[in-house]
Design an enzyme around this catalytic site. Sequence first.
Site, PDB file in Angstrom:
ATOM      1  N   VAL A 172       0.750  -1.293   0.234  1.00 25.78           N
ATOM      2  CA  VAL A 172       0.217   0.203  -0.369  1.00 25.78           C
ATOM      3  C   VAL A 172       0.318   1.645  -0.075  1.00 25.78           C
ATOM      4  CG1 VAL A 172      -2.016   0.892   1.405  1.00 25.78           C
ATOM      5  CG2 VAL A 172      -2.206  -1.290   0.828  1.00 25.78           C
ATOM      6  N   GLU A 173       2.028   1.117   0.263  1.00 24.97           N
ATOM      7  CA  GLU A 173       2.791   2.353   0.831  1.00 24.97           C
ATOM      8  C   GLU A 173       3.036   2.464  -0.388  1.00 24.97           C
ATOM      9  OE1 GLU A 173       2.916   4.844   3.040  1.00 24.97           O
ATOM     10  OE2 GLU A 173       2.320   3.932   5.321  1.00 24.97           O
TER      11      GLU A 173
END
Length: 418
Positions: free
Chosen positions: A101-102
């Site tokens: 996600v990051e």
Amino acid sequence: MAFASGAARNWFPVSGDVGPARSRSSAVTPYAADDLWARLRAGFALPAVADREVRNYQRWYASRPHYLTRVFARGQLYLHHIAEEVERRGLPMELALLPAVESGFLADAESPAGAAGLWQFIPSTGRRFGLEQNEWYDGRRDVVDATRAALDYLEFLHDEFHGDWFHALAAYNAGEARVAKAIARNQRRGRSTHFLDLELRSETRRYVPKLIALRNLVAAPEKFGITLSPLPNTPYFAAVTADSQIDLGIAAALSQTRLATLRQLNAAFLHDISAPSGPHRVLLPLGGEALLRKALTRLAPEQLARRAQHRVAPGEYLALIARKYDTDVETIKRANDLRSDLIRVGQLLTIPMSGGAGHRTVAGLDVGRHRVHRVRAGDTLWGIAQRYEVYVAQLAHWNALHVDDVLTLNQQLIVYEP
């Protein structure tokens, strides 16, 4: 749930692959020993989220199988190590997916806000959790150190928000002060302090649903019509620590590893070389570390870190000098602490030489003393290397070959003398 008040949201535990949140000391469900995906699923512990944003992101991920393939192809370099650390601490295994996600599992990812690395630390938070940052080395890009720091931070946030993982994750994205203020605001108004009821910026409100959606796809890919490529439940990399500066180009040649792979594993080296003051730890694909350790026993420190000294001549400029040494302007500027492209005649510049034309002095062999070997029937890189008492990796590197390449009859190879 900590800070809860008002009406409860429809967040519920799921039977099967994803269960209710466990304590940090809970046992992990048994899993197939050779399947990293099964290991991740066995450790999933966060509640499910019945929310429109989660469903939207599930559809988004499921409709982009090629994107997932690319993300997890990059992630296979790091996922086993991250899963080991998450499991060792007794944390929810969903946290191992957070770099997807990051950063999309890009170790050298940088955001417009100045966040960097797999875990996207901003400089101040990185320093707060012990990640060194200087002109040579950025610990935010260090796979091992940044993973330790990220899990330290997440554990801190989990405690700060009284055991609420969703508040902790939101704070990882937005900062603990902003989330604490949103919780306090809802408490004063007598409203629910459930994560989805907090007044937070849209990026943060979508952050947890993104992770939960990705967790759901990994937990049951068949439900979403996708197939995850197998990931072995074995380490991808091992670490070797030198006693002095070590150059990734030289490490690649000595360990018979592609330089591009070493750059992915050692993105913290801003100039493809360890900082003068360290750390001098190099991560290599499993197997390559043994070759490098053996080579380190016979090489002097000056043979591991090749740098040229260039005195600026009239008419020269940084781009021209960079092309001469097969490097780039930013590398030269960082190595010499230059804040602009301006240089002066007679100025002495240090040029890090890694992986390019300047690297013909791998392992300290003099570019001026060499011979040409013409390939004959039956010749192999290994046999030629044995004949001239050099490493196979060196021979391949000098001639822009891979160690597995097949030679052709009468092909000419450069061999530098020891």
